[in-house]
Design a protein around this motif. Structure first.
Motif, PDB file in Angstrom:
ATOM      1  N   CYS A 157      44.439  43.559  46.122  1.00 24.09           N
ATOM      2  CA  CYS A 157      42.823  43.062  46.202  1.00 24.09           C
ATOM      3  C   CYS A 157      42.749  41.954  45.308  1.00 24.09           C
ATOM      4  CB  CYS A 157      41.797  44.200  46.034  1.00 24.09           C
ATOM      5  SG  CYS A 157      40.316  43.747  46.203  1.00 24.09           S
ATOM      6  N   PRO A 158      41.998  40.805  45.779  1.00 20.07           N
ATOM      7  CA  PRO A 158      41.750  39.873  44.860  1.00 20.07           C
ATOM      8  C   PRO A 158      40.967  40.119  43.802  1.00 20.07           C
ATOM      9  CG  PRO A 158      40.727  39.490  46.842  1.00 20.07           C
ATOM     10  CD  PRO A 158      41.562  40.662  47.068  1.00 20.07           C
ATOM     11  N   HIS A 159      40.097  41.060  43.585  1.00 18.66           N
ATOM     12  CA  HIS A 159      39.437  41.634  42.516  1.00 18.66           C
ATOM     13  C   HIS A 159      39.071  42.784  42.534  1.00 18.66           C
ATOM     14  CE1 HIS A 159      37.340  41.011  46.505  1.00 18.66           C
ATOM     15  NE2 HIS A 159      36.804  42.107  46.071  1.00 18.66           N
ATOM     16  N   GLU A 160      38.384  43.278  41.252  1.00 19.22           N
ATOM     17  CA  GLU A 160      38.217  44.755  41.455  1.00 19.22           C
ATOM     18  C   GLU A 160      36.745  44.806  40.899  1.00 19.22           C
ATOM     19  OE1 GLU A 160      39.102  47.842  37.556  1.00 19.22           O
ATOM     20  OE2 GLU A 160      40.415  46.037  37.779  1.00 19.22           O
ATOM     21  N   PHE A 161      36.039  45.823  41.586  1.00 21.47           N
ATOM     22  CA  PHE A 161      34.561  45.917  41.294  1.00 21.47           C
ATOM     23  C   PHE A 161      34.376  46.963  40.124  1.00 21.47           C
ATOM     24  CE2 PHE A 161      34.839  45.365  45.952  1.00 21.47           C
ATOM     25  CZ  PHE A 161      33.765  44.378  46.013  1.00 21.47           C
TER      26      PHE A 161
END
Length: 136
Positions: free
Chosen positions: A4-8
């Motif tokens: 995933c391009p980001h992490e929440f």
């Protein structure tokens, strides 16, 4: 980080954020968008309707993201400036539908601020955005 391009980011023990992420971590090429408003490519307002201006501002964000080779899911932050909190609250359902239509079901870290006015007199909303295009 995963594929995933980001992490929440939602701290342990916190309730899940409603309609936005509490925070995000991302790696890659940063794309910064200045405040975009609800006018068209010719810098003309086609409407004074709040929801329609929100839709146009979001479409403008998509157009700039496209120019950078980014997608809505690369957004990590949105800062909304609105001129009327009551108008915003009265149109939540319609705004949610427009948001999902234009940006999908990706909800980055967001802030909403009511301001006295925006630089363009007819503008009812202005949105700043930050996106991160993953490396590779």
């Amino acid at each position: 980080m995963s594929d995933c391009p980001h992490e929440f980011l939602n701290p342990s023990g916190w309730k899940a954020a409603k309609g936005y992420a509490n925070g995000m971590v991302a790696e890659g090429r940063f794309v910064m968008l200045g405040g975009l408003i609800g006018w068209n490519a010719d810098q003309e307002f086609e409407t004074d309707d709040f929801v329609d201006q929100v839709k146009q501002a979001l479409l403008n964000i998509r157009a700039v993201l496209d120019e950078a080779g980014a997608k809505p899911e690369h957004l990590v932050r949105l800062t909304w400036y609105i001129t009327d909190k009551r108008e915003y609250l009265a149109n939540l359902r319609e705004m949610g539908a427009v948001y999902r239509e234009v940006l999908g079901k990706h909800f980055p870290a967001m802030a909403m601020v009511q301001v006295v006015a925006l630089m363009e007199d007819r503008a009812k909303v202005e949105i700043e955005a930050t996106a991160v295009i993953p490396n590779g």
